[in-house]
Design a protein around this motif. Structure first.
Motif, PDB file in Angstrom:
ATOM      1  N   ASP A   1      36.656  28.650  26.928  1.00 58.76           N
ATOM      2  CA  ASP A   1      35.477  27.990  26.378  1.00 58.76           C
ATOM      3  C   ASP A   1      35.671  26.480  26.271  1.00 58.76           C
ATOM      4  OD1 ASP A   1      34.009  30.341  26.187  1.00 58.76           O
ATOM      5  OD2 ASP A   1      34.736  30.779  24.175  1.00 58.76           O
ATOM      6  N   GLU A   2      36.918  26.020  26.028  1.00 60.77           N
ATOM      7  CA  GLU A   2      37.138  24.582  25.950  1.00 60.77           C
ATOM      8  C   GLU A   2      36.983  23.915  27.312  1.00 60.77           C
ATOM      9  OE1 GLU A   2      41.037  23.378  24.804  1.00 60.77           O
ATOM     10  OE2 GLU A   2      42.001  24.092  26.637  1.00 60.77           O
ATOM     11  N   ASN A   3      37.088  24.685  28.383  1.00 58.88           N
ATOM     12  CA  ASN A   3      36.914  24.137  29.726  1.00 58.88           C
ATOM     13  C   ASN A   3      35.505  24.325  30.257  1.00 58.88           C
ATOM     14  OD1 ASN A   3      39.527  22.999  30.770  1.00 58.88           O
ATOM     15  ND2 ASN A   3      40.245  24.968  30.013  1.00 58.88           N
TER      16      ASN A   3
ATOM     17  N   PRO B   1      33.405  25.132  36.720  1.00 57.18           N
ATOM     18  CA  PRO B   1      33.337  26.545  37.099  1.00 57.18           C
ATOM     19  C   PRO B   1      33.259  27.483  35.909  1.00 57.18           C
ATOM     20  CG  PRO B   1      34.995  25.414  38.415  1.00 57.18           C
ATOM     21  CD  PRO B   1      34.552  24.446  37.356  1.00 57.18           C
ATOM     22  N   VAL B   2      33.905  27.137  34.797  1.00 56.25           N
ATOM     23  CA  VAL B   2      33.877  27.991  33.617  1.00 56.25           C
ATOM     24  C   VAL B   2      32.467  28.057  33.055  1.00 56.25           C
ATOM     25  CG1 VAL B   2      34.819  28.390  31.321  1.00 56.25           C
ATOM     26  CG2 VAL B   2      36.280  27.423  33.104  1.00 56.25           C
ATOM     27  N   ASN B   3      31.830  26.903  32.923  1.00 59.07           N
ATOM     28  CA  ASN B   3      30.484  26.877  32.362  1.00 59.07           C
ATOM     29  C   ASN B   3      29.471  27.535  33.286  1.00 59.07           C
ATOM     30  OD1 ASN B   3      28.799  25.910  30.092  1.00 59.07           O
ATOM     31  ND2 ASN B   3      27.767  24.759  31.703  1.00 59.07           N
ATOM     32  N   LEU B   4      29.661  27.386  34.596  1.00 54.95           N
ATOM     33  CA  LEU B   4      28.715  27.952  35.548  1.00 54.95           C
ATOM     34  C   LEU B   4      28.722  29.481  35.551  1.00 54.95           C
ATOM     35  CD1 LEU B   4      29.099  25.523  38.598  1.00 54.95           C
ATOM     36  CD2 LEU B   4      27.238  25.615  36.928  1.00 54.95           C
ATOM     37  N   THR B   5      29.758  30.101  34.983  1.00 48.53           N
ATOM     38  CA  THR B   5      29.744  31.567  34.870  1.00 48.53           C
ATOM     39  C   THR B   5      28.653  32.026  33.908  1.00 48.53           C
ATOM     40  OG1 THR B   5      31.311  31.642  33.017  1.00 48.53           O
ATOM     41  CG2 THR B   5      32.237  31.670  35.266  1.00 48.53           C
ATOM     42  N   GLY B   6      28.261  31.170  32.981  1.00 46.77           N
ATOM     43  CA  GLY B   6      27.284  31.553  31.970  1.00 46.77           C
ATOM     44  C   GLY B   6      27.832  32.498  30.919  1.00 46.77           C
ATOM     45  N   VAL B   7      29.157  32.646  30.879  1.00 40.09           N
ATOM     46  CA  VAL B   7      29.807  33.603  29.984  1.00 40.09           C
ATOM     47  C   VAL B   7      30.399  32.873  28.783  1.00 40.09           C
ATOM     48  CG1 VAL B   7      31.731  35.230  29.754  1.00 40.09           C
ATOM     49  CG2 VAL B   7      30.330  35.233  31.821  1.00 40.09           C
TER      50      VAL B   7
END
Length: 408
Positions: free
Chosen positions: A337-339, A323-329
């Motif tokens: 960022d580590e997740n 979910p963290v990466n899918l934000t594109g942020v």
């Protein structure tokens, strides 16, 4: 942000993050950015039965002034009241919550060598208490928006809109939905299943390959295990989640056994300085070369903080569909960022990644191959073309990650 969603987030941090039990003490460390939310968390702690809740307020501009104007001698000093506080924390196994809202650039312009030398001087005095707390208390790191942090991420928005936007992403990544406590129960179960698969293979080493420059091998501890999500405090058996959010499956590799080049894929915010476009070369298990486009001096000082700072304490696996990466942020914050992608940490390893650690001392865990250091600094290496292969003692090669995603 609605009161309902913030109430759910506060409940999640207290019930799932810390899992506060009646009679326990709680320390909350936080900035001055979200006092109303901190007040709500304090209320939730007391409702859970906490006997005492202490809030330790911080403000990065004030900290920066201290680093600029105080002498190295006063920065290095450990005052008697600090020692007593750490002693009490260790004896009482006080719960600890850090609500991070720091400005990624908040300490730019400060003397990184001065800060590093002060931390190195203080560490031996505090280490016995930190060792006593190791795996024996409930702790959690989570986040709330800070104005400077929000502006860094969303420079095109006005301050209020940026803070609101950051709240949205924090809650999204933290799985604050209709029932976040239940969502985290299911999430922890899924992470545990990943660990079970990896632990069955008993890999000897992991190979990392990416066209972006990463060409790296790290050896795993023969007695090591992969962990994820929640863990148990040895002092009372309470299950808690140390990081919210958390998408990683991780282990502490064999200290001093790593070779090759590792290229970071995201900036690193370290002690209020942003380090960008950097990479390491490992030889004989330790960092032998450091390169960075910005703030290389901070990176160089980091790996010299103590004997273990140049060795690996953790390797963590996170798929690009987190979910963290899918934000594109890009959050400019290690917790988030580590997740978003696979990462490696220099410095201290995790004793709980060692079979039988429950009956071992910190020194025994170190002798068994868990790296020891005063630092634990994560940096991201995941990318859409990163492939990771596990190699067994018999030489069998098992794909673990293919192009940034789980192979199983």
């Amino acid at each position: 942000m609605t009161e309902t969603r913030l109430d759910k987030y506060a409940t999640l941090l207290v019930k799932t993050g810390l899992n506060v039990k009646p009679g326990q003490e709680v320390i909350i460390q936080c900035g001055l950015d979200q006092p109303d939310f901190v007040t709500l968390v304090v209320k939730k702690c007391y409702e859970a039965g906490a006997s005492r809740v202490t809030v330790k307020w911080e403000h990065m501009p004030v900290s920066k002034l201290g680093y600029e104007y105080r002498s190295l001698e006063t920065l290095s000093e450990v005052l008697p009241q600090e020692t007593e506080e750490w002693k009490r924390r260790a004896e009482k196994h006080v719960c600890y919550l850090w609500l991070d809202s720091d400005d990624p650039d908040g300490l730019d312009g400060t003397d990184s060598e001065k800060i590093a030398r002060a931390n190195m001087a203080r560490y031996p005095y505090l280490k016995p208490y930190k060792d006593a707390l190791e795996n024996n208390y409930q702790w959690c790191i989570a986040a709330v928006p800070g104005k400077a942090w929000a502006r860094k991420i969303f420079p095109s928005l006005d301050e209020d809109a940026a803070v609101e936007k950051l709240w949205e992403y924090i809650l999204l990544c933290s799985r604050v939905d209709d029932d976040p406590v239940e969502a985290w129960r299911r999430h922890n179960e899924e992470l545990d299943m990943r660990c079970a698969v990896l632990n069955r293979y008993r890999f000897d080493r992991l190979e990392y390959r990416s066209p972006g420059g990463t060409d790296f091998t790290v050896w795993l501890n023969p007695k090591g295990i992969f962990s994820a999500g929640g863990e148990y405090s040895l002092s009372n058996g309470v299950y808690f989640n140390p990081n919210i959010p958390s998408e990683e499956v991780f282990t502490s590799p064999l200290s001093g056994k790593a070779e090759g080049k590792v290229v970071a894929t995201k900036p690193l915010s370290y002690q209020g300085k942003l380090i960008e476009d950097f990479w390491f070369v490992f030889r004989d298990g330790a960092v032998s070369e450091v390169h960075a486009r910005t703030n290389q001096d901070a990176l160089e000082k980091m790996v010299k903080m103590d004997e273990g700072a140049c060795r690996i304490g953790e390797v963590a696996l996170i798929a690009l569909d987190s979910p963290v990466n899918l934000t594109g942020v890009l959050f400019y914050n290690t917790l988030f960022d580590e997740n978003a992608s696979c990462h490696i940490a220099l410095g201290r390893g995790f004793n709980e990644c060692l079979e039988g650690y429950e009956s071992m001392t910190v020194e025994e865990c170190e002798k068994a191959g868990v790296n020891n250091s005063m630092i634990h600094t994560d940096f991201m290496i995941g990318s859409p073309d990163l492939c990771i292969t596990g190699i067994t003692k018999d030489g069998e090669r098992i794909p673990v990650f293919i192009n940034g995603r789980w192979a199983f």
